[in-house]
Design a protein around this motif. Sequence first.
Motif, short mmCIF file in Angstrom:
data_model
loop_
_atom_site.label_atom_id
_atom_site.label_comp_id
_atom_site.label_asym_id
_atom_site.label_seq_id
_atom_site.Cartn_x
_atom_site.Cartn_y
_atom_site.Cartn_z
N GLY A 58 0.81 -1.22 0.00
CA GLY A 58 0.00 0.00 0.00
C GLY A 58 0.84 1.27 0.00
O GLY A 58 0.69 2.12 -0.88
N PRO A 59 1.76 1.42 0.95
CA PRO A 59 2.62 2.61 0.94
C PRO A 59 3.53 2.69 -0.28
O PRO A 59 3.82 3.77 -0.77
CB PRO A 59 3.42 2.49 2.23
CG PRO A 59 2.54 1.70 3.13
CD PRO A 59 1.86 0.71 2.23
N ALA A 60 3.99 1.52 -0.78
CA ALA A 60 4.82 1.54 -1.99
C ALA A 60 4.01 2.08 -3.17
O ALA A 60 4.49 2.91 -3.95
CB ALA A 60 5.35 0.14 -2.30
N LEU A 61 2.76 1.66 -3.27
CA LEU A 61 1.89 2.17 -4.33
C LEU A 61 1.63 3.67 -4.13
O LEU A 61 1.68 4.44 -5.10
CB LEU A 61 0.56 1.40 -4.34
CG LEU A 61 -0.49 1.87 -5.34
CD1 LEU A 61 0.03 1.77 -6.77
CD2 LEU A 61 -1.77 1.06 -5.16
N ALA A 62 1.40 4.09 -2.91
CA ALA A 62 1.18 5.51 -2.62
C ALA A 62 2.40 6.34 -3.04
O ALA A 62 2.26 7.46 -3.54
CB ALA A 62 0.87 5.71 -1.14
N HIS A 63 3.58 5.81 -2.83
CA HIS A 63 4.81 6.49 -3.23
C HIS A 63 4.78 6.78 -4.73
O HIS A 63 5.04 7.89 -5.17
CB HIS A 63 6.03 5.63 -2.88
CG HIS A 63 7.31 6.12 -3.45
ND1 HIS A 63 8.13 6.99 -2.78
CD2 HIS A 63 7.89 5.91 -4.67
CE1 HIS A 63 9.18 7.28 -3.54
NE2 HIS A 63 9.05 6.63 -4.69
N TRP A 64 4.47 5.75 -5.53
CA TRP A 64 4.48 5.91 -6.99
C TRP A 64 3.33 6.78 -7.47
O TRP A 64 3.49 7.58 -8.40
CB TRP A 64 4.47 4.54 -7.67
CG TRP A 64 5.78 3.86 -7.47
CD1 TRP A 64 6.03 2.77 -6.68
CD2 TRP A 64 7.04 4.25 -8.01
NE1 TRP A 64 7.36 2.46 -6.71
CE2 TRP A 64 8.00 3.36 -7.53
CE3 TRP A 64 7.45 5.27 -8.86
CZ2 TRP A 64 9.35 3.45 -7.87
CZ3 TRP A 64 8.79 5.37 -9.20
CH2 TRP A 64 9.72 4.47 -8.71
N LEU A 65 2.17 6.65 -6.87
CA LEU A 65 1.05 7.51 -7.26
C LEU A 65 1.39 8.98 -7.01
O LEU A 65 1.08 9.84 -7.83
CB LEU A 65 -0.22 7.12 -6.50
CG LEU A 65 -0.83 5.77 -6.88
CD1 LEU A 65 -1.94 5.40 -5.90
CD2 LEU A 65 -1.35 5.79 -8.30
N ASN A 66 2.05 9.25 -5.90
CA ASN A 66 2.44 10.62 -5.59
C ASN A 66 3.40 11.18 -6.65
O ASN A 66 3.31 12.35 -7.02
CB ASN A 66 3.10 10.69 -4.21
CG ASN A 66 3.49 12.09 -3.85
OD1 ASN A 66 2.67 12.99 -3.75
ND2 ASN A 66 4.78 12.29 -3.65
#
Length: 186
Positions: A58-66
């Motif tokens: 989840g946080p890894a995905l949030a990193h890339w979305l940001n």
Amino acid sequence: NYNNTRMFKRGSRQIVKYIKKTNVRHNKYRLRYYSTTEECNSNDKKRSVLISGGGIAGPALAHWLNKYGIQSTIVERSDSLRTAGQLLDIKDQGLDVVRLMNIEQRIRDATTKEVGTKLVDVNNTTVGAFPVVGGVSFTNELEIVRGELVRLLYEDTKSHTEYIFDDYITAIDDQSTHTQVTFASG
């Protein structure tokens, strides 16, 4: 102070559908990359994505979305970060990803610092050795405790990602212009 429903724009829904569709069986997350930043931010609408699960993916995905200008919110059922778990080896494509995320050095600083495994007899004489470098080893160069990686990813994303702990999704209502999400907290 968080409402029981949250509106997410239609463009973001397409990303979420893609993530769900490609990962039902393998429990892996895959992100559809836009060809240009302009395509991602088309129509001057602020895109947002709701991510269920605040562990590692989840946080890894949030990193890339940001990186692509997409605001993310992570909802985690646990009342805090889930830090329990075993050691994780970061190698091959995982190493490529942490380099692209620019967190390799922070992971290296948090590794277990193991130098390998030795088998010894009753007299403490080495009868077999498996060092980290060269050959087969039970220890990896980048071996990190799962909880440390979770904390590191949380620290990396908390400034641009909203985290909701002790809650979870109970319903998703997909409309033509938005997606309405209902949480257990009411």
